[in-house]
Design a protein around this motif. Structure first.
Motif, PDB file in Angstrom:
ATOM      1  N   ASN A 164      71.428  61.711  13.571  1.00 49.83           N
ATOM      2  CA  ASN A 164      72.024  61.612  12.244  1.00 49.83           C
ATOM      3  C   ASN A 164      72.595  62.989  11.930  1.00 49.83           C
ATOM      4  OD1 ASN A 164      72.670  61.411   9.540  1.00 49.83           O
ATOM      5  ND2 ASN A 164      70.852  60.234   9.008  1.00 49.83           N
ATOM      6  N   ASP A 173      71.971  52.925  11.721  1.00 50.85           N
ATOM      7  CA  ASP A 173      71.532  52.798  10.338  1.00 50.85           C
ATOM      8  C   ASP A 173      70.013  52.958  10.270  1.00 50.85           C
ATOM      9  OD1 ASP A 173      71.949  51.874   7.488  1.00 50.85           O
ATOM     10  OD2 ASP A 173      70.652  50.253   8.214  1.00 50.85           O
ATOM     11  N   ASP A 203      74.316  44.062  11.810  1.00 45.28           N
ATOM     12  CA  ASP A 203      73.013  44.734  11.730  1.00 45.28           C
ATOM     13  C   ASP A 203      72.097  44.266  12.855  1.00 45.28           C
ATOM     14  OD1 ASP A 203      73.865  46.039   9.439  1.00 45.28           O
ATOM     15  OD2 ASP A 203      73.013  44.521   8.103  1.00 45.28           O
TER      16      ASP A 203
END
Length: 195
Positions: free
Chosen positions: A137, A111, A82
């Motif tokens: 996305n 993300d 992350d």
């Protein structure tokens, strides 16, 4: 029951204020106290935004109730992957007008949380007043924006169909191309400053 306090930092602060009148600190479970303190820490960005004396009083009450700040900090730890993703977004940032960071990630795989955290991270750069992260996305382009308060990112993103509040905003451009959306964003930023 309605409790409206526009100067409160977060819902966690409001709940804690109510609890101070209803119970003793020892009556609150440690996990509950830590969850409330985590909410305050998150919403104030570690006590740097929208804080007042009452915010710190609420935090002190939660500490007396057993909240451990180290445990609260552990709640915000990230996985290495992350962090790498977040710093890839930061690496792509360019300054616009000298004090607005704009990062565009043309490929998929970003993300939503990493994008929001990257927008927050960009605000830590010296001189940056606002940040915008654009990422793909599916067929859509999502936007995450943050500000230190001098630039109303809600107004900027409303021009692209987004919304939020003056310091935190987001949006989605359906069937968009990230580079095209960047051009539209730059135009919206220019329009904001021309007002």
């Amino acid at each position: 029951f309605s409790f409206h306090e526009p100067y409160a930092s977060s819902a966690s602060e409001l709940v804690t204020e109510l609890l101070q009148y209803l119970i003793e600190p020892a009556d609150l479970m440690r996990g509950e106290a830590e969850a409330l303190l985590a909410g305050i820490v998150l919403d104030t960005k570690h006590f740097t935004l929208r804080t007042g004396g009452r915010t710190f009083e609420a935090a002190a009450f939660l500490r007396r109730a057993g909240a451990d700040t180290a445990d609260v900090q552990r709640l915000f730890q990230n996985e290495l992957s992350d962090m790498v993703s977040r710093y890839d977004i930061v690496r792509r940032a360019e300054l616009y007008r000298g004090d607005i960071a704009v990062s565009v990630v043309p490929q998929e795989g970003v993300d939503r949380v990493a994008a929001a955290q990257a927008a927050d991270e960009l605000l830590t750069l010296k001189g940056v007043k606002a940040s915008f992260v654009l990422y793909r996305n599916g067929d859509n382009v999502l936007m995450s924006a943050r500000s230190l308060g001098e630039v109303n990112v809600q107004v900027v993103l409303e021009a692209l169909g987004g919304g939020g509040n003056s310091t935190t905003a987001g949006g989605c451009v359906e069937n968009g191309d990230p580079l095209d959306v960047r051009s539209r964003l730059v135009a919206a930023i220019d329009a904001y400053f021309e007002k």
